[in-house]
Enzyme design. Structure first.
Site, short mmCIF file in Angstrom:
data_model
loop_
_atom_site.label_atom_id
_atom_site.label_comp_id
_atom_site.label_asym_id
_atom_site.label_seq_id
_atom_site.Cartn_x
_atom_site.Cartn_y
_atom_site.Cartn_z
CG HIS A 180 -2.36 0.31 0.82
ND1 HIS A 180 -2.72 1.35 -0.01
CD2 HIS A 180 -3.52 -0.30 1.15
CE1 HIS A 180 -4.03 1.38 -0.16
NE2 HIS A 180 -4.54 0.38 0.51
CG ASP A 205 -10.45 -9.98 -21.17
OD1 ASP A 205 -9.78 -11.03 -21.03
OD2 ASP A 205 -11.31 -9.83 -22.05
#
Length: 269
Positions: free
Chosen positions: A8, A211
């Site tokens: 993070h 994708d």
């Protein structure tokens, strides 16, 4: 199945999703990303003095179990209509689901004293010099609502939803105060108290659009087992369902069944 672990300090959720989308575009044959990455744009991001001297967190003293709970689209629609009828205001799915989780968890753990609901808010739209897309770094603010446990347990769902909506609407003011150094407590200091719940909403992050040539993901699932604080992630249900799923480390084993029972009671009233 694709697994990913990120730090993070480098990314926030939106940033890492943009990075993954670029990787997927290259994997599918594109020679150039659809959105150019902005690797460093620190001059546009405020840097007030930090109150926290260390980012490290002490180990939690309680053993939280994995929690998963499903909210069908029909249930969410009914609850939103119920709250909107009582208040004559419109509310988001996040606001309604977060209110349910906060109330039911407070009841399930039989909390005493103050309880807090914290949730992550994107602030890219508040940094006017930052390009609208392509920035990968952290650009979030942690909104916190604190009330007494007694007040949360007695409050109606409509009242709790209003608390959450008010907190969201305060974001520009609170972020501006933080950016100017006009703040008392560090909003980025994460609480590890068992009374406090931290939520994050991943439903509109581009994880769901990535994708690699096999189609979009059927589902997304976070790994929160190493977190030293109470946290839940709000997700889309796996396809073809179109509701909402909660996953995370929300309660201890001792309170797990009551938490489930309280949610079921709340959504079926």
């Amino acid at each position: 199945m694709v697994g990913l672990k990120f730090h993070h300090l480098v990314f926030d959720g939106i940033g890492v999703a943009q990075f993954l989308k670029v990787i997927s575009e290259i994997a599918c044959g594109q020679t150039h990303p659809s959105i150019d990455p902005i690797c460093w744009y620190r001059e546009t991001i405020p840097g007030p003095p930090m109150l926290s001297k260390s980012l490290s967190l002490p180990a939690a003293k309680f053993h939280i179990v994995n929690s998963t709970h499903e909210f069908s689209i029909q249930t969410i629609k009914r609850l939103k209509e119920q709250v909107e009828k009582e208040t004559s205001n419109r509310f988001t799915t996040f606001e309604v689901v977060a209110a349910i989780l906060w109330k039911c968890r407070t009841q399930a753990i039989n909390a005493i004293g103050d309880v807090s609901l914290c949730f992550v808010a994107n602030v890219r739209h508040l940094l006017f010099q930052l390009p609208k897309a392509g920035y990968y770094g952290n650009c979030v603010y942690l909104l916190t609502i604190t009330e007494t446990a007694e007040q949360i347990m007695k409050a109606s769902l409509a009242e709790l939803v209003r608390f959450i909506k008010d907190a969201k609407e305060s974001l520009p003011t609170k972020f501006k105060e933080w950016a100017s150094g006009n703040f008392k407590g560090d909003p980025y200091k994460i609480s590890i108290r068992y009374n406090d719940l931290i939520l994050s909403d991943w439903r509109w992050i581009e994880f769901y659009e990535t994708d690699y040539g096999w189609g979009i993901p059927n589902s997304i699932s976070p790994n929160t087992q190493d977190f030293p604080f109470v946290t839940g992630i709000i997700l889309k249900q796996p396809l073809p369902m179109d509701g909402v799923r909660l996953e995370g480390q929300v309660v201890t084993k001792e309170h797990e069944q009551r938490f489930i029972d309280e949610i079921n009671k709340c959504v079926n009233e």
